[in-house]
Write an enzyme that holds these catalytic residues in place. Structure first.
Site, PDB file in Angstrom:
ATOM      1  N   LYS A 280      32.414  35.595  44.321  1.00 27.29           N
ATOM      2  CA  LYS A 280      31.162  34.828  44.398  1.00 27.29           C
ATOM      3  C   LYS A 280      31.350  33.391  43.938  1.00 27.29           C
ATOM      4  O   LYS A 280      30.692  32.488  44.384  1.00 27.29           O
ATOM      5  CB  LYS A 280      30.132  35.380  43.406  1.00 27.29           C
ATOM      6  CG  LYS A 280      29.554  36.699  43.669  1.00 27.29           C
ATOM      7  CD  LYS A 280      28.421  36.879  42.642  1.00 27.29           C
ATOM      8  CE  LYS A 280      28.167  38.310  42.309  1.00 27.29           C
ATOM      9  NZ  LYS A 280      28.803  38.742  41.060  1.00 27.29           N
TER      10      LYS A 280
ATOM     11  N   LYS B 252      41.346  37.637  45.562  1.00 32.11           N
ATOM     12  CA  LYS B 252      40.148  38.426  45.873  1.00 32.11           C
ATOM     13  C   LYS B 252      38.985  37.514  46.286  1.00 32.11           C
ATOM     14  O   LYS B 252      38.880  36.393  45.794  1.00 32.11           O
ATOM     15  CB  LYS B 252      39.819  39.332  44.662  1.00 32.11           C
ATOM     16  CG  LYS B 252      38.507  39.105  43.991  1.00 32.11           C
ATOM     17  CD  LYS B 252      38.178  40.043  42.857  1.00 32.11           C
ATOM     18  CE  LYS B 252      37.078  39.370  42.054  1.00 32.11           C
ATOM     19  NZ  LYS B 252      36.131  40.170  41.400  1.00 32.11           N
TER      20      LYS B 252
ATOM     21  N   LYS C  29      39.770  34.502  33.584  1.00 33.71           N
ATOM     22  CA  LYS C  29      38.573  33.670  33.371  1.00 33.71           C
ATOM     23  C   LYS C  29      38.813  32.630  32.288  1.00 33.71           C
ATOM     24  O   LYS C  29      38.248  31.539  32.341  1.00 33.71           O
ATOM     25  CB  LYS C  29      37.350  34.538  33.059  1.00 33.71           C
ATOM     26  CG  LYS C  29      36.909  35.354  34.273  1.00 33.71           C
ATOM     27  CD  LYS C  29      35.439  35.666  34.327  1.00 33.71           C
ATOM     28  CE  LYS C  29      35.104  36.287  35.677  1.00 33.71           C
ATOM     29  NZ  LYS C  29      33.760  36.809  35.800  1.00 33.71           N
TER      30      LYS C  29
HETATM   31  P1  ATP Z   1      32.341  36.515  39.720  1.00 34.69           P
HETATM   32  O1  ATP Z   1      32.986  35.728  40.835  1.00 34.69           O
HETATM   33  O2  ATP Z   1      31.079  35.906  39.218  1.00 34.69           O
HETATM   34  O3  ATP Z   1      33.290  36.921  38.635  1.00 34.69           O
HETATM   35  P2  ATP Z   1      32.483  38.867  41.370  1.00 34.69           P
HETATM   36  O4  ATP Z   1      32.238  38.438  42.784  1.00 34.69           O
HETATM   37  O5  ATP Z   1      33.868  39.216  40.971  1.00 34.69           O
HETATM   38  O6  ATP Z   1      31.833  37.848  40.370  1.00 34.69           O
HETATM   39  P3  ATP Z   1      31.126  41.009  39.958  1.00 34.69           P
HETATM   40  O7  ATP Z   1      29.685  40.890  39.621  1.00 34.69           O
HETATM   41  O8  ATP Z   1      32.093  40.753  38.863  1.00 34.69           O
HETATM   42  O9  ATP Z   1      31.519  40.090  41.176  1.00 34.69           O
HETATM   43  O10 ATP Z   1      31.411  42.425  40.602  1.00 34.69           O
HETATM   44  C1  ATP Z   1      30.461  43.326  41.093  1.00 34.69           C
HETATM   45  C2  ATP Z   1      31.148  44.487  41.762  1.00 34.69           C
HETATM   46  O11 ATP Z   1      31.782  44.071  42.969  1.00 34.69           O
HETATM   47  C3  ATP Z   1      32.270  45.129  40.920  1.00 34.69           C
HETATM   48  O12 ATP Z   1      32.209  46.528  41.076  1.00 34.69           O
HETATM   49  C4  ATP Z   1      33.532  44.592  41.518  1.00 34.69           C
HETATM   50  O13 ATP Z   1      34.621  45.464  41.350  1.00 34.69           O
HETATM   51  C5  ATP Z   1      33.143  44.485  42.975  1.00 34.69           C
HETATM   52  N1  ATP Z   1      33.902  43.425  43.647  1.00 34.69           N
HETATM   53  C6  ATP Z   1      33.897  42.119  43.325  1.00 34.69           C
HETATM   54  N2  ATP Z   1      34.679  41.420  44.170  1.00 34.69           N
HETATM   55  C7  ATP Z   1      35.210  42.326  45.038  1.00 34.69           C
HETATM   56  C8  ATP Z   1      36.094  42.226  46.160  1.00 34.69           C
HETATM   57  N3  ATP Z   1      36.579  41.061  46.539  1.00 34.69           N
HETATM   58  N4  ATP Z   1      36.409  43.355  46.821  1.00 34.69           N
HETATM   59  C9  ATP Z   1      35.897  44.555  46.459  1.00 34.69           C
HETATM   60  N5  ATP Z   1      35.045  44.722  45.416  1.00 34.69           N
HETATM   61  C10 ATP Z   1      34.707  43.626  44.710  1.00 34.69           C
END
Ligand code: ATP
Ligand code: LTN
Length: 334
Positions: A201, A198, A116
């Protein structure tokens, strides 16, 4: 099982936008499954979200939507505690106590911080650096046994365990040492446009991500455009990241094993498989879309749920915080 003997689950999700299929398969879907057997506590972690730049009006909107989304996915506010992190002041207070038992060196090793800070080089703030301490506070305040998350959060959870053990050693037993709960299939759902990354969002390319509120046509269009390889066989194998990801998603939503998928799609092309994945995902998400639309019409109900959730969370977490204050040597008052 009597309520008081059930193990405790805690998890959180950031209100940084509509959840992706990765969030759903990797984390939130498990939150729902665990509600029967465990005492579950789930939070929309808005304090974590401001470690990267947020527009205040959008953050407020995203937080309400994220709360409605976890209910739409099936979190039941009668069975579980569902609250918004900033409503419960003990999280910020415990954060400070734990920060004083966390080392600079261990925070420097966190890959999420490295990723980040590379992504936002103009705003490498102290909150982004100490983010895992606040996450440890979230978890440890509730004497959590299990934390359902995607695999990307494993390193943060290990840090929370280390901090808990260190505090217990320094001041005497207080914290339960939490374990991760990571799904076998779908622990890391990959981007549809770059299957080595990965699904996230905050990806700039909207075709990389399935959002859980996307309609059927959008879902199918995005899967049709998903990056695959020049081969044509539907088989889980090294070097076939795109197909491996689509098989993982299909398996996660239908429950079919990889062997069954390979058998059922033998001799069929990628186009046909992509369409099947799109249809299965859209069907799995249909109730979420419908529930969300209904819940967003009823802001008073949402307010009642998150206010009650915050009260319950405060009453549990205040007990742990008071014990921690006593252990570190703060003077009692009242
Ligand atoms: P950002 O993009 O804002 O960093 P993010 O999509 O990574 O957000 P988080 O709010 O950080 O989402 O994560 C929420 C939950 O979803 C966490 O338990 C994280 O491990 C899970 N998660 C996020 N992305 C993935 C993915 N691509 N596959 C499986 N689990 C995920
Ligand atoms: N860092 C997590 C969100 C999060 C969390 C938590 C998850 C904050 N506090 C406590 C589990 C338990 C993430 O998903 N990025």
């Amino acid at each position: 099982m009597p309520e008081e003997q059930k193990k405790i689950i805690f998890s959180g999700i950031q209100p940084t936008g509509t959840f992706t299929l990765g969030n759903y398969i990797g984390a939130v879907r498990n939150w729902i499954k665990l509600q029967e057997e465990y005492n579950c506590i789930y939070s929309i972690v808005d304090l974590h979200a401001i470690t990267v730049k947020q527009d205040p009006a959008k953050l407020r909107q995203h937080t309400l939507e994220a709360y409605a989304l976890i209910l739409a996915c099936g979190v039941d506010p009668e069975k579980s505690i569902a609250f918004i992190q900033s409503h419960v002041k003990t999280h910020a207070e415990m954060n400070w106590i734990l920060a004083c038992s966390t080392q600079f060196g261990e925070l420097s090793r966190m890959t999420q911080f490295k990723d980040k800070s590379a992504k936002h080089p103009d705003d490498i703030n102290a909150g982004l650096f100490t983010y895992p301490v606040l996450m440890a506070a979230d978890i440890l305040l509730y004497k959590t046994d299990l934390v359902p998350v995607g695999v990307d959060q494993k390193q943060h959870l290990e840090l929370a365990r280390d901090v808990a053990k260190r505090f217990n050693q320094k001041y005497g037993e207080l914290f339960t040492i939490p374990e991760p709960y990571i799904p076998e299939i779908g622990a890391k759902v990959m981007s549809l446009q770059d299957p080595t990354k990965k699904m996230s969002k905050s990806d700039e390319n909207p075709n990389a991500c399935i959002f859980i509120l996307d309609d059927t046509d959008t879902i199918i269009r995005k899967f049709k455009r998903a990056v695959t390889d020049s081969d044509s066989e539907i088989r889980y194998a090294e070097g076939k990241d795109g197909i491996n990801n689509l098989m993982t998603i299909f398996s996660a939503v239908t429950g079919d094993s990889f062997e069954k998928i390979e058998r059922d799609f033998a001799g069929k092309g990628y186009g046909e498989f992509k369409l099947a994945v799109g249809e299965a995902v859209s069907e799995a998400l249909r109730p979420v879309r419908e529930n969300f639309a209904r819940l967003m019409q009823d802001k008073e109900y949402l307010k009642k749920c998150y206010s009650e959730g915050a009260q319950k969370a405060l009453s549990i977490s205040q007990k742990t915080l008071s014990k921690a204050y006593r252990k570190v040597g703060f003077v009692d008052f009242k």
